[in-house]
Enzyme design. Sequence first.
Site, PDB file in Angstrom:
ATOM      1  N   ASP A   1       0.333   5.211   2.153  1.00 13.80           N
ATOM      2  CA  ASP A   1      -0.093   5.844   3.224  1.00 13.80           C
ATOM      3  C   ASP A   1      -1.562   7.179   2.925  1.00 13.80           C
ATOM      4  O   ASP A   1      -1.389   7.378   1.658  1.00 13.80           O
ATOM      5  CB  ASP A   1       0.578   5.890   3.750  1.00 13.80           C
ATOM      6  CG  ASP A   1       1.425   5.462   4.390  1.00 13.80           C
ATOM      7  OD1 ASP A   1       0.751   3.915   4.827  1.00 13.80           O
ATOM      8  OD2 ASP A   1       2.648   5.705   4.861  1.00 13.80           O
TER       9      ASP A   1
ATOM     10  N   ARG B   1       5.535   6.505  13.414  1.00 11.05           N
ATOM     11  CA  ARG B   1       5.442   7.344  12.176  1.00 11.05           C
ATOM     12  C   ARG B   1       5.097   8.568  12.284  1.00 11.05           C
ATOM     13  O   ARG B   1       3.758   8.911  12.480  1.00 11.05           O
ATOM     14  CB  ARG B   1       5.038   6.246  11.253  1.00 11.05           C
ATOM     15  CG  ARG B   1       5.232   6.521   9.973  1.00 11.05           C
ATOM     16  CD  ARG B   1       3.650   5.801   8.777  1.00 11.05           C
ATOM     17  NE  ARG B   1       2.742   6.278   8.879  1.00 11.05           N
ATOM     18  CZ  ARG B   1       1.274   6.014   8.331  1.00 11.05           C
ATOM     19  NH1 ARG B   1       1.509   4.750   8.199  1.00 11.05           N
ATOM     20  NH2 ARG B   1       0.134   6.598   8.228  1.00 11.05           N
TER      21      ARG B   1
ATOM     22  N   HIS C   1       4.247  -0.355  -0.180  1.00 10.34           N
ATOM     23  CA  HIS C   1       5.613  -0.590   1.132  1.00 10.34           C
ATOM     24  C   HIS C   1       4.306  -1.579   1.457  1.00 10.34           C
ATOM     25  O   HIS C   1       3.392  -1.612   1.570  1.00 10.34           O
ATOM     26  CB  HIS C   1       5.989   0.104   2.057  1.00 10.34           C
ATOM     27  CG  HIS C   1       4.536   1.100   2.938  1.00 10.34           C
ATOM     28  ND1 HIS C   1       4.466   2.448   2.545  1.00 10.34           N
ATOM     29  CD2 HIS C   1       4.875   0.635   4.322  1.00 10.34           C
ATOM     30  CE1 HIS C   1       3.692   3.357   3.448  1.00 10.34           C
ATOM     31  NE2 HIS C   1       3.444   2.241   4.319  1.00 10.34           N
TER      32      HIS C   1
ATOM     33  N   HIS D   1       0.981  -1.260  -0.083  1.00  9.55           N
ATOM     34  CA  HIS D   1      -0.096  -0.301  -0.050  1.00  9.55           C
ATOM     35  C   HIS D   1       1.248   0.967  -0.069  1.00  9.55           C
ATOM     36  O   HIS D   1       1.801   1.317   0.357  1.00  9.55           O
ATOM     37  CB  HIS D   1      -0.742  -0.193   1.235  1.00  9.55           C
ATOM     38  CG  HIS D   1      -0.311   0.214   2.496  1.00  9.55           C
ATOM     39  ND1 HIS D   1       0.585  -0.854   3.241  1.00  9.55           N
ATOM     40  CD2 HIS D   1      -0.090   1.286   3.215  1.00  9.55           C
ATOM     41  CE1 HIS D   1       0.697  -0.151   4.347  1.00  9.55           C
ATOM     42  NE2 HIS D   1       0.677   1.006   4.686  1.00  9.55           N
TER      43      HIS D   1
END
Length: 285
Positions: free
Chosen positions: A109, A276, A261, A107
């Site tokens: 983000d 993150r 990723h 995917h």
Amino acid sequence: MSQAAVAPQVAPFSISPLTPAIGAEIHGVDLSKPMDSAMLASLRGALLQWKVIFLRDQDITTNEHLAFARQFGELEVHPFAPHKEGYPEVLAITHNRERPGKENAWHSDVTWRECPSLGSVLRAVEVPDIGGDTLFSDMYAAYDGLSDEVKEKIDGAVAIHDFAHFRTMMQKLGKSPEEIEEMNRKYPMVEHPVVRTHPETGRKGIYVNVAFTQYIVGMEKAESDALLSHLYAQAAIPEYQCRFRWRKNSIAFWDNRACQHYAASDYWPAVRKMERVTIIGDRPH
């Protein structure tokens, strides 16, 4: 645009590529220290060239993590995922025996946003002795490798993106229909191009993903499903990928406009804690 065209002529650090196409470790950068414009430009150039860059042994504070990411743009607050206490911009991603890893799908983000992210800066707080790697796949190479017939079908096409996974999560958590509808109003389904032109490199890349893309506009469902499945499968081609083995205080900074990723969930019941910070991007075109 070629890799050479976006790379800085002389970088104030050394670079060790992981593969010929994607991923590089950066040596000689301390994220706890202020950066001048030359250093920032060189890091941005490395990011554009390699799609994802890695920095080891970065024992930084949360404020230093935020300060580094802010030098590349405004930061987002994720409306669905848990945050580090006192830091709404820091996504806290923790998996253990009771909470197995679940990010094991290719995917990019937050493509359900009108303006999805430019990139994400992920820091390893605690990692398993073995396992828990993250894989990255080059969406430029994935597009370039498509047949001319498929390229003709998707160039100019648009697809619908939605936060469907998070809506399901809200339902499981017992959120009321009114709370869910409020999120639907705040984050309506959006159209993005199936093939995105990167705003800085000018290169074309596949911009649909299995996590958030729903269907291609104007196609019969069967045709849309089949074509999307084919496009999703391109991320899994090894020649387009790199794989990063985490250590504590490692950093990965990836360009969500150019790669996808996949976090390998192969470490249960070990603990994997990551933080993150995500940089807001622009509307894809």
